[in-house]
Design an enzyme around this catalytic site. Structure first.
Site, PDB file in Angstrom:
ATOM      1  N   ASP A  37       0.878  -1.177   0.000  1.00 19.69           N
ATOM      2  CA  ASP A  37       0.000   0.000   0.000  1.00 19.69           C
ATOM      3  C   ASP A  37       0.916   1.228   0.000  1.00 19.69           C
ATOM      4  O   ASP A  37       1.654   1.459   0.964  1.00 19.69           O
ATOM      5  CB  ASP A  37      -0.879  -0.044   1.262  1.00 19.69           C
ATOM      6  CG  ASP A  37      -1.840   1.137   1.336  1.00 19.69           C
ATOM      7  OD1 ASP A  37      -1.624   2.137   0.633  1.00 19.69           O
ATOM      8  OD2 ASP A  37      -2.799   1.047   2.122  1.00 19.69           O
ATOM      9  N   THR A  63      -7.892   6.025  -9.188  1.00 19.64           N
ATOM     10  CA  THR A  63      -8.258   6.397 -10.556  1.00 19.64           C
ATOM     11  C   THR A  63      -9.759   6.673 -10.721  1.00 19.64           C
ATOM     12  O   THR A  63     -10.217   6.865 -11.854  1.00 19.64           O
ATOM     13  CB  THR A  63      -7.823   5.296 -11.553  1.00 19.64           C
ATOM     14  OG1 THR A  63      -8.316   4.032 -11.104  1.00 19.64           O
ATOM     15  CG2 THR A  63      -6.312   5.222 -11.668  1.00 19.64           C
ATOM     16  N   TYR A 126      -9.109  14.799  -8.685  1.00 19.64           N
ATOM     17  CA  TYR A 126      -8.171  13.791  -9.199  1.00 19.64           C
ATOM     18  C   TYR A 126      -6.950  14.471  -9.812  1.00 19.64           C
ATOM     19  O   TYR A 126      -5.805  14.086  -9.538  1.00 19.64           O
ATOM     20  CB  TYR A 126      -8.895  12.926 -10.240  1.00 19.64           C
ATOM     21  CG  TYR A 126      -8.000  12.021 -11.052  1.00 19.64           C
ATOM     22  CD1 TYR A 126      -7.462  10.859 -10.512  1.00 19.64           C
ATOM     23  CD2 TYR A 126      -7.703  12.323 -12.383  1.00 19.64           C
ATOM     24  CE1 TYR A 126      -6.637  10.020 -11.272  1.00 19.64           C
ATOM     25  CE2 TYR A 126      -6.897  11.492 -13.149  1.00 19.64           C
ATOM     26  CZ  TYR A 126      -6.369  10.346 -12.598  1.00 19.64           C
ATOM     27  OH  TYR A 126      -5.560   9.527 -13.350  1.00 19.64           O
ATOM     28  N   LYS A 130      -3.045  14.142  -8.699  1.00 16.99           N
ATOM     29  CA  LYS A 130      -1.984  13.681  -9.601  1.00 16.99           C
ATOM     30  C   LYS A 130      -0.867  14.723  -9.695  1.00 16.99           C
ATOM     31  O   LYS A 130       0.312  14.376  -9.736  1.00 16.99           O
ATOM     32  CB  LYS A 130      -2.555  13.391 -10.998  1.00 16.99           C
ATOM     33  CG  LYS A 130      -3.522  12.213 -11.073  1.00 16.99           C
ATOM     34  CD  LYS A 130      -2.920  10.884 -10.664  1.00 16.99           C
ATOM     35  CE  LYS A 130      -1.859  10.375 -11.594  1.00 16.99           C
ATOM     36  NZ  LYS A 130      -1.358   9.027 -11.148  1.00 16.99           N
ATOM     37  N   TRP A 152      -6.404   8.647 -21.552  1.00 20.29           N
ATOM     38  CA  TRP A 152      -7.400   7.784 -22.200  1.00 20.29           C
ATOM     39  C   TRP A 152      -6.891   6.334 -22.344  1.00 20.29           C
ATOM     40  O   TRP A 152      -6.940   5.746 -23.429  1.00 20.29           O
ATOM     41  CB  TRP A 152      -7.780   8.335 -23.566  1.00 20.29           C
ATOM     42  CG  TRP A 152      -8.590   9.600 -23.564  1.00 20.29           C
ATOM     43  CD1 TRP A 152      -8.600  10.590 -22.641  1.00 20.29           C
ATOM     44  CD2 TRP A 152      -9.529  10.012 -24.577  1.00 20.29           C
ATOM     45  NE1 TRP A 152      -9.474  11.590 -22.990  1.00 20.29           N
ATOM     46  CE2 TRP A 152     -10.055  11.260 -24.188  1.00 20.29           C
ATOM     47  CE3 TRP A 152      -9.964   9.461 -25.775  1.00 20.29           C
ATOM     48  CZ2 TRP A 152     -11.006  11.952 -24.951  1.00 20.29           C
ATOM     49  CZ3 TRP A 152     -10.902  10.157 -26.533  1.00 20.29           C
ATOM     50  CH2 TRP A 152     -11.413  11.380 -26.126  1.00 20.29           C
TER      51      TRP A 152
HETATM   52  N1  LIG Z   1      -6.974   4.945 -16.994  1.00 20.30           N
HETATM   53  C1  LIG Z   1      -6.731   6.075 -17.643  1.00 20.30           C
HETATM   54  O1  LIG Z   1      -7.443   6.443 -18.578  1.00 20.30           O
HETATM   55  C2  LIG Z   1      -5.558   6.934 -17.244  1.00 20.30           C
HETATM   56  C3  LIG Z   1      -5.354   8.137 -17.941  1.00 20.30           C
HETATM   57  C4  LIG Z   1      -4.265   8.928 -17.594  1.00 20.30           C
HETATM   58  C5  LIG Z   1      -3.415   8.528 -16.585  1.00 20.30           C
HETATM   59  N2  LIG Z   1      -3.653   7.367 -15.926  1.00 20.30           N
HETATM   60  C6  LIG Z   1      -2.721   6.987 -14.868  1.00 20.30           C
HETATM   61  O2  LIG Z   1      -2.128   5.762 -15.262  1.00 20.30           O
HETATM   62  C7  LIG Z   1      -1.774   5.009 -14.099  1.00 20.30           C
HETATM   63  C8  LIG Z   1      -2.308   3.615 -14.225  1.00 20.30           C
HETATM   64  O3  LIG Z   1      -3.720   3.689 -14.308  1.00 20.30           O
HETATM   65  P1  LIG Z   1      -4.620   2.407 -14.585  1.00 20.30           P
HETATM   66  O4  LIG Z   1      -5.581   2.802 -15.634  1.00 20.30           O
HETATM   67  O5  LIG Z   1      -3.766   1.207 -14.751  1.00 20.30           O
HETATM   68  O6  LIG Z   1      -5.417   2.357 -13.220  1.00 20.30           O
HETATM   69  P2  LIG Z   1      -5.947   1.121 -12.367  1.00 20.30           P
HETATM   70  O7  LIG Z   1      -6.285  -0.033 -13.256  1.00 20.30           O
HETATM   71  O8  LIG Z   1      -6.996   1.687 -11.469  1.00 20.30           O
HETATM   72  O9  LIG Z   1      -4.666   0.719 -11.534  1.00 20.30           O
HETATM   73  C9  LIG Z   1      -4.279   1.407 -10.385  1.00 20.30           C
HETATM   74  C10 LIG Z   1      -3.833   0.372  -9.390  1.00 20.30           C
HETATM   75  O10 LIG Z   1      -3.402   1.058  -8.217  1.00 20.30           O
HETATM   76  C11 LIG Z   1      -3.855   0.296  -7.126  1.00 20.30           C
HETATM   77  N3  LIG Z   1      -3.917   1.099  -5.919  1.00 20.30           N
HETATM   78  C12 LIG Z   1      -4.892   1.948  -5.497  1.00 20.30           C
HETATM   79  N4  LIG Z   1      -4.572   2.456  -4.299  1.00 20.30           N
HETATM   80  C13 LIG Z   1      -3.372   1.918  -3.964  1.00 20.30           C
HETATM   81  C14 LIG Z   1      -2.524   2.056  -2.844  1.00 20.30           C
HETATM   82  N5  LIG Z   1      -2.853   2.833  -1.804  1.00 20.30           N
HETATM   83  N6  LIG Z   1      -1.367   1.364  -2.835  1.00 20.30           N
HETATM   84  C15 LIG Z   1      -1.034   0.544  -3.853  1.00 20.30           C
HETATM   85  N7  LIG Z   1      -1.798   0.366  -4.934  1.00 20.30           N
HETATM   86  C16 LIG Z   1      -2.957   1.055  -4.981  1.00 20.30           C
HETATM   87  C17 LIG Z   1      -5.211  -0.214  -7.531  1.00 20.30           C
HETATM   88  O11 LIG Z   1      -5.569  -1.314  -6.731  1.00 20.30           O
HETATM   89  P3  LIG Z   1      -7.092  -1.510  -6.240  1.00 20.30           P
HETATM   90  O12 LIG Z   1      -7.884  -1.704  -7.481  1.00 20.30           O
HETATM   91  O13 LIG Z   1      -7.006  -2.692  -5.350  1.00 20.30           O
HETATM   92  O14 LIG Z   1      -7.444  -0.246  -5.500  1.00 20.30           O
HETATM   93  C18 LIG Z   1      -4.960  -0.589  -8.985  1.00 20.30           C
HETATM   94  O15 LIG Z   1      -4.501  -1.922  -9.081  1.00 20.30           O
HETATM   95  C19 LIG Z   1      -2.302   5.829 -12.910  1.00 20.30           C
HETATM   96  O16 LIG Z   1      -1.263   6.623 -12.404  1.00 20.30           O
HETATM   97  C20 LIG Z   1      -3.355   6.713 -13.528  1.00 20.30           C
HETATM   98  O17 LIG Z   1      -3.527   7.891 -12.764  1.00 20.30           O
HETATM   99  C21 LIG Z   1      -4.699   6.561 -16.227  1.00 20.30           C
END
Ligand SMILES: NC(=O)c1ccc[n+]([C@@H]2O[C@H](COP(=O)([O-])OP(=O)(O)OC[C@H]3O[C@@H](n4cnc5c(N)ncnc54)[C@H](OP(=O)(O)O)[C@@H]3O)[C@@H](O)[C@H]2O)c1
Length: 299
Positions: A37, A63, A126, A130, A152
């Site tokens: 965590d 997210t 959010y 970030k 995206w």
């Molecule tokens: N998705 C998009 O469209 C998008 C766009 C721009 C930037 N991003 C960035 O890209 C990155 C990856 O995003 P993603 O789409 O892969 O998101 P995701 O699928 O939600 O993955 C985020 C992971 O972080 C974990 N997490 C949450 N709280 C945590 C904590 N306290 N300690 C450790 N792990 C934790 C979540 O676990 P749980 O599910 O168990 O909480 C999840 O496995 C992030 O930095 C996000 O901000 C995403």
């Protein structure tokens, strides 16, 4: 060989990054939320000191963009303070850190692509969280901190727009999708390879934008998905953002320019249409597996 440590390794990007590194023969450890965590400073310190990585990629994040509006302290705890804990641990061991960030650090109210030099001006909780993460990494790791902003994202291992449209095409005769928000649909596998290329490039620490080439609206993307499904794209109808309100305001323009990426001579990520075509069989299979899962399956 560089040893990699991936936090948030159970997420959509984290899973594809761990796979891509493994397939490329890298020494990689992925720690999912249940393993680490990032809000637990002592645990982060111990993990980084135990694994002694040469590079950490922090994919852990809150997210849920809309929920963050009413739970900003929780979003900040993960996206801001969590990133700061990872940065502090890296500073203590000499590891480099890649902090994954977002187009949401920008206001989204221009009609031109945002460059790495543009001033962030987040309009959502959010986005503020970030940005706090970015600032912590850059402050604590001026010589070893990389901020990679993307946008995206879609992939096989998580809920996302592309998978939702694949499902809705089967469930509804028509769907209404906003046509006044512009962005760059980016496949997590392409971003994973981009992160590996960034590390290999020996580029200077700093801010990098990594998203697909080209741009499209959500409406245009949904029509492309219908076309790939062999469905009639006219079943997707354009609406405006005003007709689809959400708790967190959505950016009208999320397009990121890739100046720093180009200057570092790193191959650009593919165009969004080619990427979607490449990703599509895997997304279809993932969605079929999800649909077949019994109720209560964690997905
Ligand atoms: N998705 C998009 O469209 C998008 C766009 C721009 C930037 N991003 C960035 O890209 C990155 C990856 O995003 P993603 O789409 O892969 O998101 P995701 O699928 O939600 O993955 C985020 C992971 O972080 C974990 N997490 C949450 N709280 C945590 C904590 N306290 N300690 C450790 N792990 C934790 C979540 O676990 P749980 O599910 O168990 O909480 C999840 O496995 C992030 O930095 C996000 O901000 C995403």
């Amino acid at each position: 060989m560089t040893r990699w440590l991936i936090t948030g390794a159970g997420g959509m990007l984290g899973r594809d990054l761990v796979s891509a590194l493994g397939q490329a023969g890298h020494d990689v450890t992925g720690l999912a939320h249940r393993d680490l965590d990032v809000t637990d400073q002592a645990a982060v310190h111990a993990a980084v000191h135990d694994h002694r990585p040469g590079i950490v990629v922090n994919c852990a994040a809150w997210t849920r963009v809309d929920d963050a509006e009413t739970r900003e302290a929780e979003a900040l705890a993960v996206n801001g303070h969590g990133a700061a804990h990872v940065a502090a641990a890296c500073a203590g061991t000499g590891a480099r850190l890649v902090q994954i960030s977002s187009d949401y650090v920008f206001g989204g109210d221009t009609r031109r692509p945002y460059t790495e030099a543009d001033d962030p001006r987040p309009r959502t909780a959010y986005g503020r969280a970030k940005l706090a993460g970015e600032q912590a990494v850059r402050r604590q790791l001026p010589g070893a901190g990389y901020v990679v902003r993307t946008a995206w994202l879609y992939g096989a291992h998580g809920p996302n727009f592309v998978r939702t449209i694949i499902r809705l095409e089967r469930e509804r005769p028509t769907i209404d999708v906003v046509d006044d928000q512009l962005g760059q649909p980016t496949w997590t596998v392409d971003l994973a390879h981009g992160i590996i290329a960034l590390e290999r490039s020996q580029a200077a620490p700093g801010i990098y934008h990594a998203s697909s080439a080209g741009s499209v609206t959500w409406f245009g993307l949904a029509r492309e998905i219908f076309t790939l499904l062999g469905a009639d794209p006219a079943r997707v109808r354009p609406i405006t953002t005003a007709e689809y309100p959400s708790p967190a305001p959505r950016p009208a323009c999320s397009v990121l320019a890739h100046d720093a990426w180009h200057a570092a001579h790193i191959a650009p990520l593919p165009g969004w249409q080619a990427a979607l075509r490449h990703a599509f069989p895997g997304l279809l299979a993932a969605q079929a597996g999800q649909d077949a899962a019994p109720v209560g399956h964690p997905g």
